[in-house]
Design an enzyme around this catalytic site. Sequence first.
Site, PDB file in Angstrom:
ATOM      1  N   ALA A   1       9.442  -8.539  -3.376  1.00 31.10           N
ATOM      2  CA  ALA A   1       9.989  -9.401  -2.393  1.00 31.10           C
ATOM      3  C   ALA A   1       9.166  -8.667  -0.776  1.00 31.10           C
ATOM      4  CB  ALA A   1      11.485  -8.808  -1.904  1.00 31.10           C
ATOM      5  N   LEU A   2       7.866  -9.144  -0.990  1.00 28.65           N
ATOM      6  CA  LEU A   2       6.912  -8.631   0.227  1.00 28.65           C
ATOM      7  C   LEU A   2       7.051  -9.602   1.540  1.00 28.65           C
ATOM      8  CD1 LEU A   2       3.770  -7.680  -2.125  1.00 28.65           C
ATOM      9  CD2 LEU A   2       5.966  -6.165  -1.567  1.00 28.65           C
TER      10      LEU A   2
ATOM     11  N   ILE B   1       7.706  -3.146  11.427  1.00 28.61           N
ATOM     12  CA  ILE B   1       7.386  -4.365  11.989  1.00 28.61           C
ATOM     13  C   ILE B   1       8.504  -5.171  12.423  1.00 28.61           C
ATOM     14  CG2 ILE B   1       6.162  -6.646  11.412  1.00 28.61           C
ATOM     15  CD1 ILE B   1       4.327  -4.366  11.919  1.00 28.61           C
TER      16      ILE B   1
ATOM     17  N   GLU C   1      11.777  -6.124   9.929  1.00 31.25           N
ATOM     18  CA  GLU C   1      11.316  -6.865   8.581  1.00 31.25           C
ATOM     19  C   GLU C   1      11.949  -6.097   7.164  1.00 31.25           C
ATOM     20  OE1 GLU C   1      10.423  -9.722   8.327  1.00 31.25           O
ATOM     21  OE2 GLU C   1       8.900 -10.455   9.752  1.00 31.25           O
TER      22      GLU C   1
ATOM     23  N   GLY D   1       5.941  -6.694   6.963  1.00 32.18           N
ATOM     24  CA  GLY D   1       6.015  -5.082   7.040  1.00 32.18           C
ATOM     25  C   GLY D   1       5.175  -4.509   5.899  1.00 32.18           C
ATOM     26  N   HIS D   2       5.367  -5.117   4.470  1.00 37.44           N
ATOM     27  CA  HIS D   2       4.579  -4.167   3.427  1.00 37.44           C
ATOM     28  C   HIS D   2       2.963  -4.777   3.763  1.00 37.44           C
ATOM     29  CE1 HIS D   2       8.225  -5.096   1.282  1.00 37.44           C
ATOM     30  NE2 HIS D   2       8.253  -4.032   1.190  1.00 37.44           N
TER      31      HIS D   2
ATOM     32  N   GLN E   1       8.127   3.204   8.480  1.00 33.91           N
ATOM     33  CA  GLN E   1       8.965   4.118   9.141  1.00 33.91           C
ATOM     34  C   GLN E   1      10.380   3.322   9.191  1.00 33.91           C
ATOM     35  OE1 GLN E   1       8.428   6.874  10.613  1.00 33.91           O
ATOM     36  NE2 GLN E   1      10.321   6.953  11.651  1.00 33.91           N
TER      37      GLN E   1
ATOM     38  N   GLN F   1      17.878   4.273  -7.648  1.00 34.95           N
ATOM     39  CA  GLN F   1      18.277   4.276  -6.364  1.00 34.95           C
ATOM     40  C   GLN F   1      19.110   3.294  -5.878  1.00 34.95           C
ATOM     41  OE1 GLN F   1      14.010   3.584  -5.497  1.00 34.95           O
ATOM     42  NE2 GLN F   1      14.904   2.257  -3.743  1.00 34.95           N
TER      43      GLN F   1
ATOM     44  N   GLN G   1      13.881   8.255   4.250  1.00 35.82           N
ATOM     45  CA  GLN G   1      12.916   7.962   3.070  1.00 35.82           C
ATOM     46  C   GLN G   1      11.621   8.943   3.464  1.00 35.82           C
ATOM     47  OE1 GLN G   1      12.504   4.708   0.307  1.00 35.82           O
ATOM     48  NE2 GLN G   1      10.595   4.459   1.297  1.00 35.82           N
TER      49      GLN G   1
END
Length: 287
Positions: free
Chosen positions: A32-33, A181, A189, A36-37, A153, A61, A158
Site C-alpha cells: 500500500a505504498l 513525509i 503519510e 513516504g515509501h 521516522q 505484528q 519501530q
Amino acid sequence: MLVARTKKELLDALTPLHTQQRSIGLVPTMGALHSGHASLVAKAREENDVVVTSIFVNPLQFEALGDCDDYRNYPRQLDADVALLEAEGVDVVFAPDVEEMYGPTGLPMLWVRTGEMGERLEGASRPGHFDGVATVVAKLFNLVRPDRAYFGQKDAQQVAVIRRLVRDLDFPLEIRAVPIIRAADGLAESSRNQRLSGADRAAALVLPRVLFDLEERAATGQPLDIEGARAQLRAAQGVRLDHLELVDAATLEPLTVTGALDRPALVVAAIHVGQVRLIDNIELTPR
C-alpha cells in the site's frame, strides 16, 4: 526489475551481487505504498548499488497474530505497488506469502522478543506488535544481507527497536531513518490513510496541529503543555486519544519537563479516527 515470490528466487538474484561486493539497500514495507515509501526508496537508491524492497503484510505484528479486522482490512495492492517501485528504480521486489515466510503453520517456532522497549507506548496498546516486527525484520536481514536498511521516522519506536535489534544481534548493517513525509494538509503519510473518509481525515488533522504547536513551543522557549495537548485531542470530535507522550529522542524513555524544554526530545502520539488508528511524532529541539 525482478519480482521474487520465494526465498530461493530472492537468494538466486542476490548471491551474485554479494559475490560482486555490490552494496545493497533494503526497504521493508507492508505494501500500500505512498510518497513516504518513495522517499525511503529514493534514499536507498542514492546510497547503494542495488535496492531491494520487500512487500509483506506480516500477521505476527497484528492483534491475535492476524486473526483480526485490522489485518484482514489492511490495504493490499501488489500490482500498483510493483509499478510504483519499478518507476522508482528498485532492482528487486520480494513479495512472499505467509507460508513462504513462516512455513506451513504460518508461525515461527522462534521469535525475537523486544522486552520492555517493545512493551511501552505503541507496545502497550498493541501487545506483541514489536516482537512480530523484530522477528520479520530479522528474517529479512538474514535473507537479503543488506548494507543498509531504511525505515520511516513516522514509526519512531519501530526505528528504535530495530536499532536495538541490530546492536544486540550484531547484524552487520546500518539503519537509516528517513524524515516523515506529510501531505499538504499536514497529515503524516500512511497506508492506513486510504481507509479514512473525508470527514475522518478532516478530524485527524487535529493531531499534526497539536504536534506543530508543541514544536513551536519548544523552539521558542515556551513551557511545554503536554497535558494541554492531550486535552485538545480528547476534546476533538471524532477522535479518540490512545496516547501522547514526551520521550527522550534516543532511548524513548519518558521525560518530565517543567517549564521550557532543555534537551532534544520527541513527542509520540496515536489516535483512533473512525475505524483507523493513526500514529505520528515530532522532534522537539530546545531554543
